[in-house]
Write an enzyme that holds these catalytic residues in place. Sequence first.
Site, mmCIF file in Angstrom:
data_model
loop_
_atom_site.group_PDB
_atom_site.id
_atom_site.type_symbol
_atom_site.label_atom_id
_atom_site.label_comp_id
_atom_site.label_asym_id
_atom_site.label_seq_id
_atom_site.Cartn_x
_atom_site.Cartn_y
_atom_site.Cartn_z
ATOM 1 N N GLU A 1 -2.567 -4.541 -3.314
ATOM 2 C CA GLU A 1 -2.822 -5.403 -4.464
ATOM 3 C C GLU A 1 -2.654 -4.640 -5.771
ATOM 4 O O GLU A 1 -2.096 -5.161 -6.748
ATOM 5 C CB GLU A 1 -4.237 -5.992 -4.392
ATOM 6 N N ASP B 1 -8.315 5.074 4.326
ATOM 7 C CA ASP B 1 -8.008 3.998 3.396
ATOM 8 C C ASP B 1 -9.259 3.179 3.048
ATOM 9 O O ASP B 1 -9.480 2.857 1.896
ATOM 10 C CB ASP B 1 -6.932 3.078 3.966
ATOM 11 N N ASN C 1 0.848 -1.178 0.000
ATOM 12 C CA ASN C 1 0.000 0.000 0.000
ATOM 13 C C ASN C 1 0.891 1.238 0.000
ATOM 14 O O ASN C 1 1.777 1.370 0.833
ATOM 15 C CB ASN C 1 -0.911 -0.033 1.236
ATOM 16 N N HIS D 1 -3.460 0.810 -3.422
ATOM 17 C CA HIS D 1 -3.533 -0.237 -2.395
ATOM 18 C C HIS D 1 -2.467 -1.292 -2.683
ATOM 19 O O HIS D 1 -1.886 -1.322 -3.773
ATOM 20 C CB HIS D 1 -4.918 -0.879 -2.404
ATOM 21 N N SER E 1 -7.735 -9.054 3.536
ATOM 22 C CA SER E 1 -8.832 -9.329 2.608
ATOM 23 C C SER E 1 -9.046 -8.135 1.694
ATOM 24 O O SER E 1 -9.157 -6.998 2.153
ATOM 25 C CB SER E 1 -10.109 -9.631 3.405
#
Length: 141
Positions: free
Chosen positions: A48, A136, A35, A46, A71
């Site tokens: 991912e 976030d 992130n 982020h 998650s």
Amino acid sequence: MRMAFDEALRSYHEGGVPVGAVMVENGKVIASGHNRRVQDGDPVSHGEMDCIRRAGRRNRYDDVTLYTTLSPCMMCSGAIVQFGIKRVVVGENRNFNGNIGFLEKNGVEVLLLDDTECATLMARFIGERPDLWDEDVAGND
């Protein structure tokens, strides 16, 4: 998952949100990221998303596994589905339930590890920086 956790820890030490991700294909790491919202002033960076960006353009993603310490949110889940990533290994969902059901409903195999280290680091961050955490997840926890 160890490498993803190390990425999360790196973000934490940089003053950012501690989420890390690693993309693996045929047992080989092809990208990692974390992130970078705070560090880069980029609201969509982020963990991912940073990892996917670092993997670069690919013809297909269906042979990769994405490891992430937390998650995935809806934005990251949408990118996972959009690019056809078929396997995601999640460190924890205690601190943020995320969108595992959405991923599974869209054909993504999800393995939830319930990793104590991932959960402890995120809980520590949330306790120390609730303002950044709220920013976030935009109140979607």
